[in-house]
Design an enzyme around this catalytic site. Structure first.
Site, PDB file in Angstrom:
ATOM      1  CE1 TYR A 123       3.122  -0.497   3.963  1.00 45.15           C
ATOM      2  CE2 TYR A 123       1.885  -1.429   5.769  1.00 45.15           C
ATOM      3  CZ  TYR A 123       1.946  -0.594   4.679  1.00 45.15           C
ATOM      4  OH  TYR A 123       0.861   0.137   4.322  1.00 45.15           O
ATOM      5  CG  ASP A 238      -5.681  -2.907  -2.287  1.00 49.56           C
ATOM      6  OD1 ASP A 238      -6.297  -3.140  -3.343  1.00 49.56           O
ATOM      7  OD2 ASP A 238      -4.711  -3.578  -1.897  1.00 49.56           O
TER       8      ASP A 238
END
Lengths: 376, 167
Positions: A123, A238
């Site tokens: 991020y 994931d």
């Protein structure tokens, strides 16, 4: 029971339950009670990726061209995901490691939590590339009411479990007066808290993330913010594995073979589990309202996103063996499947990295000497 | 032949094999030209290059059509053909067949039967389907949670005629 980093007792690992048995001593994987966790670890390791492998050069331009309300959608989602992964990067370790009793499960929890830290780092990578001042965005996460309100519902089960477990490990079962407050600690109640925490983690990874995923992929469907979508695809891959992990833990608990008391607890908690799923779905729909407060984006609006939340909630609750809540059988966003499948959307390999190339997709070793003959 | 990724030795050998009649000079010339020219602009234009690894692209053809299937057929052996009947709420709605595809999921998709999917590798559980009758063989170990009566079409093929329930 007090926590020890290396339990000196000799005991049969295979006879331990997943949680609240003997604390783990030897991290050994030659004998395993639940082989699935070893499989999950191996899969997760094979998924290893680094945010820097994904080029975001075009995303900045795309972002600047987006109208204000779409910039709001994009940034709000990133803020929310940052919050979720901040929680997930530490909480499984803090909450579950002190009470886990199987080496393979202990290592899965650590591997799982580690992969969330990669998401958090990604991020920052996205923010650095997309906005001039990432600090403004990150600082807003703790100031923005809409985000902090959601932080409470995400963390309350974790926090309750961590608090009760710390009393349990220090003081054991019984009624204790701590700072003038009377607390009743008993193992059955602790197990109940653990089960509900695991459900809320499942909800976090299986429902909450998917609202943001849908928005990121909706941008990419229009060929906007494609670098970001590439990263979100790796994150979604994931998360799919993590939710399989929590589904296995919940199903093993509910089956009662691992710990009969846990089986009874799971059977008695069905109504609360349903509540947790329902609350999460309502909160996510509310969030969709906040995202689209200034206008929808092409291909996605509040209504469709709410339908998607209902669909995904039903999928997830059925997966842990409970009846569906909304009876939403068809996926209102069918195109999302091909984005969630991390290897499906494939342009020519020389133009973009392939997620199954695990390492070395990019040579990041650039020495300052390489710029020696640059003149400004 | 795969131009972009071949190394010098192998292309040189190929060349020697194919052109045993060429003169010694030609061979030497070819040796020099095999050195990649770092200033050759034509290499920089990706549009001129062939896709390096076509096999990495997902097969979008109908995988139930033998001629479009990437599978190598064994000579003298037919691929086993199994009927797959699909039910909604225990009412049979459709019967298709499985013969050529790599997985049951691919086969169903090729015959326009919509199935939820995500990972296509057996770890996400999105394609979880109830098996009412018959047996399947897993081509890789399924990792997602499945109950005793459920299968993951993304990583299995039918061993017998099967009946499945799609929600």
């Amino acid at each position: 029971m007090s926590y020890t980093t290396f339990n000196q007792k000799t005991f049969d690992t295979l006879k331990q339950p997943m949680f609240f048995g003997e604390t783990v001593n030897v991290a050994r994987y030659d004998i395993q009670k639940h082989k699935i966790f070893e499989n999950l670890i191996e899969k997760q390791l094979s998924f290893f990726w680094r945010p820097e492998e994904v080029d975001l050069a075009n995303d900045r331009k795309d972002f600047n061209d987006l109208p204000d309300h779409e910039q709001h959608i994009f940034l709000s989602n990133l803020k929310y995901q940052t919050l979720l992964d901040s929680v997930q990067g530490r909480s499984p370790n803090v909450a579950f490691l002190p009470i886990v009793s199987l080496p393979e499960l202990e290592t899965w929890i650590e591997t799982w939590s580690f992969s969330e830290t990669i998401h958090s780092r990604s991020y920052t990578h996205i923010m650095r590339n997309v906005v001039p001042n990432p600090a403004e965005v990150f600082d807003d996460i703790t100031r923005n009411d809409f985000i902090t309100r959601r932080a409470v519902s995400v963390t309350k089960y974790y926090d309750e479990l961590i608090e009760k477990c710390s009393f349990y490990t220090q003081l054991g079962e019984g009624t204790h007066t701590i700072n003038g407050k009377v607390v009743d600690i008993n193992l059955r109640d602790l197990k109940r808290t653990l089960y509900l925490t695991m459900v809320s983690v499942n909800v976090l990874e299986a429902i909450r993330f998917y609202v943001s995923f849908a928005c990121s992929f909706a941008f990419a469907e229009r060929a906007k913010m494609e670098g970001n979508a590439k990263i979100i695809k790796l994150i979604a891959r994931d998360e799919a594995l993590h939710l399989t992990g929590t589904q296995h833990i919940l199903q093993i608990m509910a089956a009662g073979k691992d710990d009969p008391e846990m089986g009874e607890i799971a059977a008695s908690c069905k109504e609360e589990v349903r509540e947790i799923f329902l609350d999460a779905a309502e909160q996510e729909k509310e969030w969709a309202g906040y995202l689209f407060k200034d206008g929808s984006m092409i291909g996605l609006n509040q209504q469709i996103l709410a339908q998607y939340v209902e669909y995904i909630t039903d999928q997830r609750i059925v997966a842990i063996g409970l009846p569906p809540i909304f009876n939403a059988k068809s996926n209102p966003l069918p195109w999302i499947n091909s984005w969630l499948n991390s290897d499906n959307v494939q342009v020519a390999p020389q133009e973009a990295e392939i997620s199954s190339y695990l390492v070395g997709a990019l040579d990041s070793a650039v020495d300052t000497d390489d710029f020696g003959d640059f003149d400004l | 032949m795969n131009q972009s990724s071949s190394n010098h030795t192998s292309s040189q050998e190929d060349f020697l094999l194919e052109s045993s009649a060429s003169s010694h000079e030609e061979l030497q010339h070819e040796d020099f030209s095999l050195e990649a020219d770092p200033f050759d602009d034509s290499l920089d234009n990706p549009l001129d290059a062939e896709p390096v690894q076509e096999s990495l692209l997902l097969n979008t053809e109908d995988c139930e059509q033998p001629e479009a299937s990437a599978q190598i057929d064994l000579e003298g052996m037919d691929k086993p053909l199994h009927a797959v009947s699909i039910c909604h709420d225990s009412h049979p709605v459709q019967t298709v067949s499985f013969q050529h595809a790599n997985t049951l999921l691919e086969s169903l998709e090729a015959q326009d039967v919509p199935v939820h999917y995500q990972c296509r590798e057996g770890y996400c559980g999105s394609c979880r389907t109830q098996l009412l009758e018959g047996e399947v063989h897993y081509t890789e170990e399924p990792m997602a949670w499945i109950n005793d009566d459920e299968i993951l079409p993304c990583c299995c093929i039918p061993k017998t005629a099967i009946r499945i329930k799609l929600s």
